[in-house]
Design an enzyme around this catalytic site. Structure first.
Site, PDB file in Angstrom:
ATOM      1  CB  THR A  99     -69.680   8.245  55.219  1.00  0.00           C
ATOM      2  OG1 THR A  99     -70.966   7.840  55.807  1.00  0.00           O
ATOM      3  CG2 THR A  99     -68.743   9.076  56.174  1.00  0.00           C
ATOM      4  CB  THR A 156     -79.966  20.355  52.073  1.00  0.00           C
ATOM      5  OG1 THR A 156     -79.234  20.134  50.555  1.00  0.00           O
ATOM      6  CG2 THR A 156     -80.387  18.635  52.350  1.00  0.00           C
ATOM      7  CE  LYS A 168     -67.856  21.139  38.657  1.00  0.00           C
ATOM      8  NZ  LYS A 168     -66.967  21.904  39.633  1.00  0.00           N
ATOM      9  CE  LYS A 177     -67.081  16.743  48.480  1.00  0.00           C
ATOM     10  NZ  LYS A 177     -68.239  16.274  49.073  1.00  0.00           N
ATOM     11  CB  THR A 198     -87.593  18.886  58.241  1.00  0.00           C
ATOM     12  OG1 THR A 198     -87.354  18.941  56.996  1.00  0.00           O
ATOM     13  CG2 THR A 198     -89.105  18.918  58.403  1.00  0.00           C
ATOM     14  CD  GLU A 210     -70.974  25.217  48.278  1.00  0.00           C
ATOM     15  OE1 GLU A 210     -70.473  24.087  48.208  1.00  0.00           O
ATOM     16  OE2 GLU A 210     -70.363  26.183  47.873  1.00  0.00           O
ATOM     17  CG  HIS A 315     -69.290  20.493  50.250  1.00  0.00           C
ATOM     18  ND1 HIS A 315     -68.031  20.170  49.620  1.00  0.00           N
ATOM     19  CD2 HIS A 315     -69.816  21.444  49.633  1.00  0.00           C
ATOM     20  CE1 HIS A 315     -67.952  20.809  48.698  1.00  0.00           C
ATOM     21  NE2 HIS A 315     -68.971  21.891  48.451  1.00  0.00           N
TER      22      HIS A 315
HETATM   23  N1  NAD Z   1     -73.101  18.654  42.032  1.00  0.00           N
HETATM   24  C1  NAD Z   1     -72.786  19.880  42.582  1.00  0.00           C
HETATM   25  O1  NAD Z   1     -72.511  20.917  41.709  1.00  0.00           O
HETATM   26  C2  NAD Z   1     -72.432  20.035  43.899  1.00  0.00           C
HETATM   27  C3  NAD Z   1     -72.477  21.588  44.553  1.00  0.00           C
HETATM   28  C4  NAD Z   1     -72.111  21.720  45.566  1.00  0.00           C
HETATM   29  C5  NAD Z   1     -72.286  20.748  46.630  1.00  0.00           C
HETATM   30  N2  NAD Z   1     -72.240  19.431  46.133  1.00  0.00           N
HETATM   31  C6  NAD Z   1     -72.070  18.187  46.982  1.00  0.00           C
HETATM   32  O2  NAD Z   1     -73.359  18.383  47.994  1.00  0.00           O
HETATM   33  C7  NAD Z   1     -73.086  17.494  49.192  1.00  0.00           C
HETATM   34  C8  NAD Z   1     -73.260  18.246  50.251  1.00  0.00           C
HETATM   35  O3  NAD Z   1     -74.868  18.482  50.173  1.00  0.00           O
HETATM   36  P1  NAD Z   1     -75.866  18.144  51.509  1.00  0.00           P
HETATM   37  O4  NAD Z   1     -75.393  18.946  52.651  1.00  0.00           O
HETATM   38  O5  NAD Z   1     -77.298  18.555  50.826  1.00  0.00           O
HETATM   39  O6  NAD Z   1     -75.622  16.677  51.712  1.00  0.00           O
HETATM   40  P2  NAD Z   1     -76.688  15.447  52.081  1.00  0.00           P
HETATM   41  O7  NAD Z   1     -77.256  14.974  50.993  1.00  0.00           O
HETATM   42  O8  NAD Z   1     -75.879  14.584  52.639  1.00  0.00           O
HETATM   43  O9  NAD Z   1     -77.734  16.241  53.170  1.00  0.00           O
HETATM   44  C9  NAD Z   1     -77.497  16.465  54.312  1.00  0.00           C
HETATM   45  C10 NAD Z   1     -77.998  15.495  55.531  1.00  0.00           C
HETATM   46  O10 NAD Z   1     -79.399  16.333  55.373  1.00  0.00           O
HETATM   47  C11 NAD Z   1     -80.489  15.355  55.412  1.00  0.00           C
HETATM   48  N3  NAD Z   1     -81.573  15.819  54.747  1.00  0.00           N
HETATM   49  C12 NAD Z   1     -81.828  16.201  53.629  1.00  0.00           C
HETATM   50  N4  NAD Z   1     -82.844  16.926  53.532  1.00  0.00           N
HETATM   51  C13 NAD Z   1     -83.417  16.995  54.756  1.00  0.00           C
HETATM   52  C14 NAD Z   1     -84.543  17.680  55.159  1.00  0.00           C
HETATM   53  N5  NAD Z   1     -85.457  18.398  54.204  1.00  0.00           N
HETATM   54  N6  NAD Z   1     -84.930  17.781  56.470  1.00  0.00           N
HETATM   55  C15 NAD Z   1     -83.983  17.340  57.399  1.00  0.00           C
HETATM   56  N7  NAD Z   1     -82.850  16.330  56.904  1.00  0.00           N
HETATM   57  C16 NAD Z   1     -82.641  16.371  55.691  1.00  0.00           C
HETATM   58  C17 NAD Z   1     -79.838  14.169  54.775  1.00  0.00           C
HETATM   59  O11 NAD Z   1     -80.269  12.886  54.919  1.00  0.00           O
HETATM   60  C18 NAD Z   1     -78.185  14.156  55.237  1.00  0.00           C
HETATM   61  O12 NAD Z   1     -78.319  13.366  56.284  1.00  0.00           O
HETATM   62  C19 NAD Z   1     -71.333  17.210  49.053  1.00  0.00           C
HETATM   63  O13 NAD Z   1     -71.388  16.124  48.606  1.00  0.00           O
HETATM   64  C20 NAD Z   1     -70.947  18.339  47.903  1.00  0.00           C
HETATM   65  O14 NAD Z   1     -69.822  17.685  47.176  1.00  0.00           O
HETATM   66  C21 NAD Z   1     -72.191  19.086  44.870  1.00  0.00           C
HETATM   67  O1  I22 Z   2     -68.949  21.974  45.440  1.00  0.00           O
HETATM   68  C1  I22 Z   2     -69.188  22.229  44.119  1.00  0.00           C
HETATM   69  C2  I22 Z   2     -69.612  21.421  43.083  1.00  0.00           C
HETATM   70  O2  I22 Z   2     -69.051  20.104  43.525  1.00  0.00           O
HETATM   71  C3  I22 Z   2     -69.536  23.625  43.800  1.00  0.00           C
HETATM   72  O3  I22 Z   2     -70.100  24.388  45.063  1.00  0.00           O
HETATM   73  C4  I22 Z   2     -68.184  24.573  43.604  1.00  0.00           C
HETATM   74  O4  I22 Z   2     -68.478  25.906  43.436  1.00  0.00           O
HETATM   75  C5  I22 Z   2     -67.551  24.070  42.160  1.00  0.00           C
HETATM   76  O5  I22 Z   2     -68.424  23.420  41.387  1.00  0.00           O
HETATM   77  C6  I22 Z   2     -66.081  23.422  42.580  1.00  0.00           C
HETATM   78  O6  I22 Z   2     -65.471  23.395  41.265  1.00  0.00           O
HETATM   79  C7  I22 Z   2     -65.819  22.218  43.277  1.00  0.00           C
HETATM   80  O7  I22 Z   2     -66.227  21.530  42.339  1.00  0.00           O
HETATM   81  P1  I22 Z   2     -65.522  19.855  42.168  1.00  0.00           P
HETATM   82  O8  I22 Z   2     -64.396  20.087  42.979  1.00  0.00           O
HETATM   83  O9  I22 Z   2     -66.370  19.012  42.612  1.00  0.00           O
HETATM   84  O10 I22 Z   2     -65.128  19.846  40.510  1.00  0.00           O
HETATM   85 ZN    ZN Z   3     -69.064  23.349  47.018  1.00  0.00          ZN
END
Ligand code: NAD
Ligand code: I22
Ligand code: ZN
Length: 418
Positions: A99, A156, A168, A177, A198, A210, A315
């Site tokens: 959020t 994470t 990205k 999103k 942790t 993923e 996610h």
């Molecule tokens: N850029 C990309 O290619 C890509 C790919 C996949 C996902 N994403 C993005 O990643 C996000 C989801 O990632 P996420 O689940 O890591 O999110 P996040 O960064 O919100 O972490 C999840 C939660 O875990 C906590 N946390 C982090 N590390 C910790 C640890 N070691 N121990 C305990 N708590 C911890 C964080 O404070 C948070 O509350 C989504 O927004 C998604 O769109 C981006």
């Molecule tokens: O979530 C993501 C990237 O944000 C990855 O896990 C995913 O494999 C791909 O990159 C997807 O294309 C989603 O990407 P996007 O919608 O953020 O462009």
């Molecule tokens: Zn993803």
């Protein structure tokens, strides 16, 4: 000097036509190389990895960006690390969670870069956190002075195998999103799996979604590993046997072999295969010139479902629901057998993932598909699994087909317990 109108002045990619010149064409390339390294004990003061830039030299100032949860767990060790190395540093602590993945957070980072007076080339920004944190910091770094290098330290599972390995960056915007973002890979990503110790079970499951994505579209061996070891991986938070103390003599043979470095333990092999599989898909198409992307699997309906449900669905959980729906759809098209479909849904449950959500309504799925078509240049380019471990693309899914698949999944999902 008078030149005839057909003369082309060519200067390594600069073309000027005509005299007087009426048309210039500029052509250049932007070679990109970035490193992802598996490490251990990154925050151990004796480990200088964090401070080595690509040339191996150390820098003297760093801005570190993390979030409140990570700071509460690791903040003292982070500050002690940079103190130990005599590095002037500031730690910016952002709010955590999806959020807060917004432009406001990005501007908090850019204002901190200004206040710190970062040197744009010699002092890479350091992002320590999960995927949300790294997407925010990466986006801010790509914007600040039109690009400022950054280093990612994922904490994470999603960060380790996905968000930390791609190019990205971005934030959610206007209820959508990842609507604002850039392609801007970190100079270096340093992977230390001990951070997962942790991480709560739900976020381990979140990252396993993923990994399951890669397994379903390109790695049957990875699927087998998840099917066979998924529950253990969830329980031990993907820590390798060596990380949890000496291997007892009566331990299973693969653990004993792994402890002697003769065999990848399941956690190591799962993480390694997930990263390898992701990079095999990203490297040849990093700027997404080709929009048929198998790593888009699970990301056709999930962006809309995730944002409608926010913050109820993480996610990876939304990705899992998307993959369950498209697995059922693939089975109804004869691309996956009913046995394979049931194996997939069973593994999702074993990994602690949802297979269905009340938002899988014809209206939401229809809106999601229309938005994805806009995201993919006018076609669905929807990856569907073929068996387990490969995929094809379709452009002809109808709303009626989606509704029928969702109805079938709702019935199947009620029989699959998490
Ligand atoms: N850029 C990309 O290619 C890509 C790919 C996949 C996902 N994403 C993005 O990643 C996000 C989801 O990632 P996420 O689940 O890591 O999110 P996040 O960064 O919100 O972490 C999840 C939660 O875990 C906590 N946390 C982090 N590390 C910790 C640890 N070691 N121990 C305990 N708590 C911890 C964080 O404070 C948070 O509350 C989504 O927004 C998604 O769109 C981006
Ligand atoms: O979530 C993501 C990237 O944000 C990855 O896990 C995913 O494999 C791909 O990159 C997807 O294309 C989603 O990407 P996007 O919608 O953020 O462009
Ligand atoms: Zn993803």
């Amino acid at each position: 000097m008078q030149q005839d109108t057909q003369t082309m002045r060519n200067n390594d990619g600069l073309f000027a036509v005509g005299s007087p010149v009426t048309h210039w064409s500029v052509q250049t390339s932007n070679p990109v190389q970035y490193e992802i390294r598996a490490c251990e004990n990154l925050l151990d003061p004796g480990n200088s990895t964090i401070l080595e830039d690509a040339s191996g030299s150390s820098g003297q100032r760093r801005l570190i960006v993390t979030d409140g949860v990570v700071d509460s767990l690791y903040g003292d060790r982070v500050r002690a690390y940079f103190d130990h190395h005599g590095v002037e540093h500031r730690v910016l602590v952002l709010n955590d969670g999806e959020t807060h993945k917004s432009m406001d957070a990005v501007l908090q980072v850019t204002e901190a870069l200004d206040a710190f007076g970062i040197d744009r080339r010699r002092e890479p920004v350091i992002a320590i956190g999960g995927g949300v944190l790294m997407d925010i910091v990466g986006f801010a770094a790509s914007l600040y002075r039109r690009s400022t290098p950054f280093i990612r330290i994922p904490t994470t599972l999603i960060g380790l195998v996905d968000a930390g390995v791609g190019a990205k960056t971005g934030v959610n915007h206007n209820g959508h999103k990842n609507r604002l973002g850039t392609y801007f890979p970190a100079d270096r990503t340093l992977l230390d799996r001990s951070f997962l110790a942790t991480l709560d079970a739900r976020h381990i499951s979140n990252g396993l979604a993923e990994i399951l994505k890669i397994a379903l579209i390109k790695d049957a061996r990875l699927f087998d590993l998840l099917e066979q070891h998924g529950a253990d991986l969830l329980r031990n938070k993907l820590q390798s046997p060596a990380a949890v103390g000496p291997t007892p003599a009566d331990a299973p043979v693969d653990q004993r072999l792994a402890a002697r470095g003769l065999h990848l333990d399941p956690a190591t092999e799962v993480v390694e295969r997930a990263i390898q599989g992701m990079l095999e898909e990203l490297q040849p198409n990093l700027w997404e010139k080709v929009l048929e992307r198998v790593v888009d699997y699970g990301h056709t309906f999930s962006p809309t479902i995730e944002m409608h449900a926010l913050p109820a669905l993480l996610h990876g959980e939304a990705v899992a629901v998307d993959m369950a729906l498209t697995t059922v759809l693939a089975e109804r098209r004869g691309l996956v057998s009913s046995y394979q479909r049931d194996r997939v849904l069973d593994v999702m449950a074993r990994l602690g993932l949802p297979v269905w959500h009340p938002l899988c309504t014809p209206e939401v799925l229809g809106d999601a598909l229309r938005d994805t078509v806009r995201h993919r240049d006018g076609k669905q380019r929807l990856p569907l699994p073929v068996g387990i471990g490969s995929a094809l693309f379709v452009n002809d899914v109808t709303e009626g087909e989606l509704a029928a698949a969702a109805e079938s999944l709702a019935a199947l999902g009620s029989g699959v317990s998490r």
